[in-house]
Design an enzyme around this catalytic site. Sequence first.
Site, PDB file in Angstrom:
ATOM      1  N   ASP A  37      78.837  29.065  -2.765  1.00  0.00           N
ATOM      2  CA  ASP A  37      79.473  29.252  -4.066  1.00  0.00           C
ATOM      3  C   ASP A  37      79.552  30.747  -4.358  1.00  0.00           C
ATOM      4  O   ASP A  37      78.626  31.509  -4.100  1.00  0.00           O
ATOM      5  CB  ASP A  37      78.659  28.533  -5.155  1.00  0.00           C
ATOM      6  N   ASN A  46      80.658  17.377 -10.696  1.00  0.00           N
ATOM      7  CA  ASN A  46      81.186  17.321 -12.059  1.00  0.00           C
ATOM      8  C   ASN A  46      82.577  16.716 -12.016  1.00  0.00           C
ATOM      9  O   ASN A  46      83.394  17.105 -11.180  1.00  0.00           O
ATOM     10  CB  ASN A  46      81.246  18.732 -12.655  1.00  0.00           C
ATOM     11  N   GLY A 104      81.977  19.722 -17.178  1.00  0.00           N
ATOM     12  CA  GLY A 104      81.972  21.108 -16.735  1.00  0.00           C
ATOM     13  C   GLY A 104      82.769  21.373 -15.476  1.00  0.00           C
ATOM     14  O   GLY A 104      82.597  22.417 -14.844  1.00  0.00           O
ATOM     15  N   HIS A 126      84.347  18.266  -5.093  1.00  0.00           N
ATOM     16  CA  HIS A 126      83.316  19.088  -4.458  1.00  0.00           C
ATOM     17  C   HIS A 126      81.945  18.693  -4.980  1.00  0.00           C
ATOM     18  O   HIS A 126      81.810  18.235  -6.112  1.00  0.00           O
ATOM     19  CB  HIS A 126      83.569  20.582  -4.674  1.00  0.00           C
TER      20      HIS A 126
END
Length: 114
Positions: free
Chosen positions: A30, A87, A93, A100
């Site tokens: 990330d 999410n 969010g 993913h």
Amino acid sequence: MEGCIFCRIVARELPADILYEDERVIAFRDINPQAPVHVLVVSRKHIASMLEPEARDGALLASVLEAVAMVSEREDIASSGVRMVTNAGRAAGQEVPHLHFHVLGGRMMSWPPG
Ligand code: 5GP
Ligand code: ZN
């Protein structure tokens, strides 16, 4: 899907620090890590979220869990603990509308999540 950041990473049009890949998923770090280890396991196919019918694919989900296990071993967080989160939708969010799974580890996690 045109303009989708994760589709562009899958297509190698954008750079990413890739840790694992197979025919169904790709896993990369990330860009804004929320833990010492924060990896995203992303479907190669553009699927908006886990709530889409296309996400109900046993082979795809097996690849997701294989990727989580491989990344956890390679990043040495398997023994201390790993959290996987996905999410779906605005209230949850979700910012990138491409399926993913966040894989987080390397620190103590709190519960419930915010
Ligand atoms: P979401 O909020 O949709 O569950 O998570 C999206 C994640 O994608 C965020 O944690 C964000 O930091 C990450 N992200 C957004 N753009 C990029 C990018 O271009 N590269 C990488 N590696 N991660 C990204
Ligand atoms: Zn996409």
